[in-house]
Design a protein around this motif. Structure first.
Motif, mmCIF file in Angstrom:
data_model
loop_
_atom_site.group_PDB
_atom_site.id
_atom_site.type_symbol
_atom_site.label_atom_id
_atom_site.label_comp_id
_atom_site.label_asym_id
_atom_site.label_seq_id
_atom_site.Cartn_x
_atom_site.Cartn_y
_atom_site.Cartn_z
ATOM 1 N N ASP A 278 0.805 -1.225 0.000
ATOM 2 C CA ASP A 278 0.000 0.000 0.000
ATOM 3 C C ASP A 278 0.834 1.270 0.000
ATOM 4 O OD1 ASP A 278 -2.552 -1.161 -0.100
ATOM 5 O OD2 ASP A 278 -2.358 -1.749 2.002
ATOM 6 N N ASP A 279 2.165 1.139 -0.103
ATOM 7 C CA ASP A 279 3.008 2.327 -0.154
ATOM 8 C C ASP A 279 3.853 2.275 -1.406
ATOM 9 O OD1 ASP A 279 2.369 3.440 2.527
ATOM 10 O OD2 ASP A 279 3.160 1.472 3.140
ATOM 11 N N HIS A 280 4.332 3.424 -1.822
ATOM 12 C CA HIS A 280 5.236 3.461 -2.946
ATOM 13 C C HIS A 280 6.500 2.694 -2.585
ATOM 14 C CE1 HIS A 280 6.842 5.040 -6.649
ATOM 15 N NE2 HIS A 280 7.951 5.302 -6.008
ATOM 16 N N GLN A 289 -2.993 -4.587 -10.011
ATOM 17 C CA GLN A 289 -3.678 -5.871 -9.784
ATOM 18 C C GLN A 289 -5.175 -5.654 -9.559
ATOM 19 O OE1 GLN A 289 -2.150 -8.729 -7.091
ATOM 20 N NE2 GLN A 289 -0.041 -8.566 -7.812
ATOM 21 N N ARG A 290 -5.499 -4.579 -8.832
ATOM 22 C CA ARG A 290 -6.915 -4.294 -8.563
ATOM 23 C C ARG A 290 -7.648 -4.004 -9.882
ATOM 24 N NH1 ARG A 290 -6.152 -0.698 -4.610
ATOM 25 N NH2 ARG A 290 -6.306 -2.195 -2.921
ATOM 26 N N ALA A 291 -7.001 -3.229 -10.756
ATOM 27 C CA ALA A 291 -7.617 -2.910 -12.052
ATOM 28 C C ALA A 291 -7.766 -4.176 -12.902
ATOM 29 C CB ALA A 291 -6.784 -1.865 -12.788
ATOM 30 N N VAL A 292 -6.767 -5.052 -12.823
ATOM 31 C CA VAL A 292 -6.831 -6.315 -13.571
ATOM 32 C C VAL A 292 -8.015 -7.146 -13.082
ATOM 33 C CG1 VAL A 292 -5.668 -8.543 -13.858
ATOM 34 C CG2 VAL A 292 -4.384 -6.417 -14.189
ATOM 35 N N LEU A 293 -8.199 -7.195 -11.748
ATOM 36 C CA LEU A 293 -9.336 -7.941 -11.205
ATOM 37 C C LEU A 293 -10.655 -7.291 -11.599
ATOM 38 C CD1 LEU A 293 -7.975 -8.981 -7.712
ATOM 39 C CD2 LEU A 293 -8.529 -10.472 -9.623
ATOM 40 N N PRO A 321 1.158 -11.759 1.288
ATOM 41 C CA PRO A 321 -0.054 -11.191 1.901
ATOM 42 C C PRO A 321 -0.683 -10.058 1.090
ATOM 43 C CG PRO A 321 1.918 -10.522 3.116
ATOM 44 C CD PRO A 321 2.357 -11.552 2.135
ATOM 45 N N GLU A 322 0.086 -9.397 0.249
ATOM 46 C CA GLU A 322 -0.451 -8.247 -0.479
ATOM 47 C C GLU A 322 -0.963 -8.625 -1.868
ATOM 48 O OE1 GLU A 322 -0.943 -5.473 0.845
ATOM 49 O OE2 GLU A 322 0.287 -5.585 2.654
ATOM 50 N N MET A 323 -0.802 -9.881 -2.231
ATOM 51 C CA MET A 323 -1.201 -10.320 -3.564
ATOM 52 C C MET A 323 -2.730 -10.307 -3.674
ATOM 53 S SD MET A 323 0.724 -11.442 -6.085
ATOM 54 C CE MET A 323 0.253 -11.989 -7.711
#
Lengths: 618, 73
Positions: A278-280, A289-293, A321-323
């Protein structure tokens, strides 16, 4: 000419992004003169408009070429809608467009209704917008009676200055809301005409900013509603919309892994070393990944083609965990060291798609080029260097634009997931035997009872392909067979390492003296090719023995759909016993000298094993 | 590039590569294709190239190459 080919190539690969106006004008002229000989596909685009849009032609020409189209553009006489669509001799009729763009702006028709909105408390605007919508609908119907070309209708954008200023959105019934409501009505009117679509001009103006959209000098001097600076984005949006209407969207997005779904190289940096979070800089990849989903949610299949070792790559999906994208979300996977073009072709074959249904996203320009050269049908998405831009890239590439969305689209990803594991193994295993072994199949067999009756009757009613006699016995009939001592109604239930396939096969025997006649033999086609039918046949041979029979008799009754089982009995050692009078053939197995072996790849489960209820259909 | 070269590039972009030499007197009367629509294209191209913005009156007045040169220097 070769220079133009090069420049069109640069356009298509994204190397020519920002052009100054003079350069754009020059390039557009070259494309108009020589585009067709450079392989651009001609497309005739006509505009009917209440304002002056010719100013955008050079940019539209360039955006067309970027998408492989050589545009021929026609503008109808200013604000003449009805005349152009009605007159069989009009410029529009003679031009015979492949696509028509309709732009009827309420503020052009009656500026007072918009800019003096409260002179009539908005009533005049309401009447105006309805009138405009009615005119558009009537033009669409008229045009449709003589042409099948798709039509794009621009919806209504808000002016940069709203009547109530910065507080317009605070007041019910204000222009802001009246426009939104008009756009809903416009959408309904357009949806009623075949091959007519809304061009979301309003959304474009909002996303770009209404304040900068119009250059008052151009509007005053030439009725040009869009500033010079915004012409390129206007053209891009329109060209993307045109292509979205003309071309089916990609059905599957194939993704690279390292430096695409996460920052870094999993094989070198390890699970802790890759950037994802969640950070740069990990945020860019997580957002991507969110857009892909988001694409998966609306029916785009996801696949992976990566040069990697399988285990660490898969581990990133299952344990990081961030996947956000899960291993299960992937409809097909190729993680090895083969060329990407080859793996993409295999993915297309595995998913039963044409190569042109695949869009490929890879941060590495070398891989993109390899695919462009060796698999030219695949849609290679041009990927900018900065991963923070990739969410926009997915939206702007246009490859996933679809004009509709069905319930089936929304659940397609799940449908494919269940079958993936099996196909994946099939693809990797060296032989059919290894594949069958790896499935870890377990079958239970038993006689029909009240818990299995509904599913059994459903299979009798629905199974068409793997069905030897296609006898549609109903529930009452099956119950009476089950009570009869000379008849046996058997079922087979299958499980494998991927789950419970449920009750998938049915066989019915009838004793006639020393002969056991197979009245019915069927199997769900979902489990074809896995020796399940042999297991059920072995079970029927056992039952025949128990009935005291010495021979097993089976008929094949051909239908339009059951050709797949034409040689089923001879394939399993049955001897032909001649043709049947009504068509079809009879076969017999002499149980005194022959038998049917239980297949070695299917473990036989205890007959009395508790049967889990299953709601699956064949 | 010098102002003169950039100016020539803009004119070539708007009016085509086979452009006659530009003189101060070159105007819509002497240059084929310099109509009112092309004039606006020319003005917009000049604004982008030289990072300037002309007001509406200037747009109407910049109708010779000489006037444009003078305004840009």
């Amino acid at each position: 000419m070769s220079d133009l080919t090069t420049r069109i190539g640069q356009l298509r690969s994204g190397a020519l992004e920002e052009l100054k106006p003079a350069q754009a004008l020059e390039l557009a002229r070259l494309i108009r003169e020589g585009g067709e000989s450079c392989g651009l596909k001609p497309l005739r685009v006509a505009f009917l408009s209440s304002c002056s849009l010719e100013f955008g032609d050079p940019y539209l020409t360039i955006e067309g070429a970027r998408r492989g189209l050589g545009l021929d553009i026609y503008h109808g006489p200013f604000a003449q809608f009805e005349q152009e669509v009605a007159d069989p001799d009009s410029g529009l009729a003679r031009f015979a467009p492949d696509v028509l763009i309709l732009v009827m702006r309420p503020e052009d028709i009656d500026p007072d209704a918009v800019h003096r909105y409260y002179a009539s408390d908005g009533r005049r605007f309401g009447e105006l917008s309805q009138n405009v919508i009615d005119r558009i609908a009537s033009c669409l119907r008229r045009f449709r009676s003589g042409s099948r070309a798709p039509v794009l209708v621009a919806n209504f954008a808000a002016p940069s200055e709203a009547p109530l200023g910065v507080f317009d959105a605070n007041v019910g019934g204000s222009l802001t809301y009246a426009l939104a409501e008009s756009n809903l009505r416009l959408r309904e009117a357009v949806a009623g005409i075949p091959e007519a679509f809304v061009w979301d001009y309003c959304g474009l103006v909002v996303s770009q900013g209404a304040a900068d959209w119009t250059d008052r000098r151009l509007m005053a001097l030439a009725r040009v509603p869009v500033s010079s600076r915004r012409q390129p984005v206007l053209a891009r949006h329109l060209a993307q919309t045109i292509c979205g209407v003309l071309r089916p969207p990609a059905k599957c997005l194939v993704l690279d892994l390292d430096n695409t779904l996460w920052g870094g190289v999993i094989g070198d940096d390890g699970l802790e070393g890759i950037q994802l979070g969640d950070d740069h800089p990990g945020l860019a990849y997580k957002s991507f990944q969110r857009a892909v989903l988001g694409l998966r949610d609306r029916g785009i299949l996801l696949a992976v083609a990566s040069k990697n070792d399988l285990d660490p790559a898969k581990q990133a999906f299952t344990t990081h965990p961030e996947m956000l994208i899960r291993w299960d979300d992937l409809a097909a996977v190729r993680i090895d060291w083969e060329p990407k073009s080859e793996n993409l072709r295999q993915i297309a074959a595995e998913l039963n798609l044409g190569a042109d249904a695949l869009a490929f996203f890879d941060d590495n320009p070398v891989e993109r080029e390899e695919v462009r050269i060796n698999a030219p049908d695949i849609r290679v998405i041009e990927v900018p260097r900065d991963p923070l831009r990739w969410v926009s890239t997915l939206a702007e590439c246009g490859e996933f634009d679809a004009v509709g969305l069905t319930q089936e689209d929304r659940s397609r990803g799940d449908l494919y997931r269940d079958e993936r594991g099996r196909r994946l193994l099939e693809g990797r295993s060296g032989s059919l035997e290894e594949f069958l072994e790896s499935l870890e199949m377990r079958a239970a067999v038993g006689r029909v009872d009240s818990s299995t009756l509904p599913r059994l009757v459903q299979l009798l009613a629905k199974t068409n392909q793997f069905n030897l006699t296609t006898r549609r016995h109903g529930a009452a009939e099956v119950e009476s067979m089950a009570r009869c001592p000379d008849q046996v109604v058997s079922w087979l239930r299958l499980r494998d390492r991927y789950g419970d396939a449920g009750l998938v096969a049915v066989g019915i025997l009838r004793r006639e003296g020393e002969v056991a006649v197979i009245d019915t033999f069927l199997m769900s086609c979902r489990v074809m090719g896995r020796c399940v039918e042999q297991a059920l046949l072995a079970r029927l041979a056992d039952e025949a023995h128990q009935l005291g029979c010495t021979r097993l008799l089976g008929d094949y009754l051909p239908t339009a759909k059951n050709g797949v089982v034409e040689t089923f009995y001879p394939d399993h050692g049955f001897e032909p016993r001649g043709d049947l009078p009504g068509g079809g053939s009879r076969y017999q197995l002499d149980l005194r000298v022959a038998s049917v072996e239980w297949p070695e790849f299917i473990r036989r489960e205890d007959r009395e094993a508790p049967a889990r209820p299953s709601a699956r259909t064949p | 590039m010098s102002i003169e070269e950039r100016l020539l590039a803009v004119f070539r972009g708007v009016f085509g590569a086979d452009l006659p030499p530009l003189a101060d007197q070159t105007s819509p009367e002497t240059l084929g294709g310099w109509d009112s629509a092309k004039h606006l294209s020319l003005i917009m191209a000049l604004e982008a190239e030289f990072c300037v913005e002309f007001d509406t009156d200037e747009i109407a007045e910049l109708t010779t190459v000489g006037a444009i040169r003078q305004r840009l220097e």
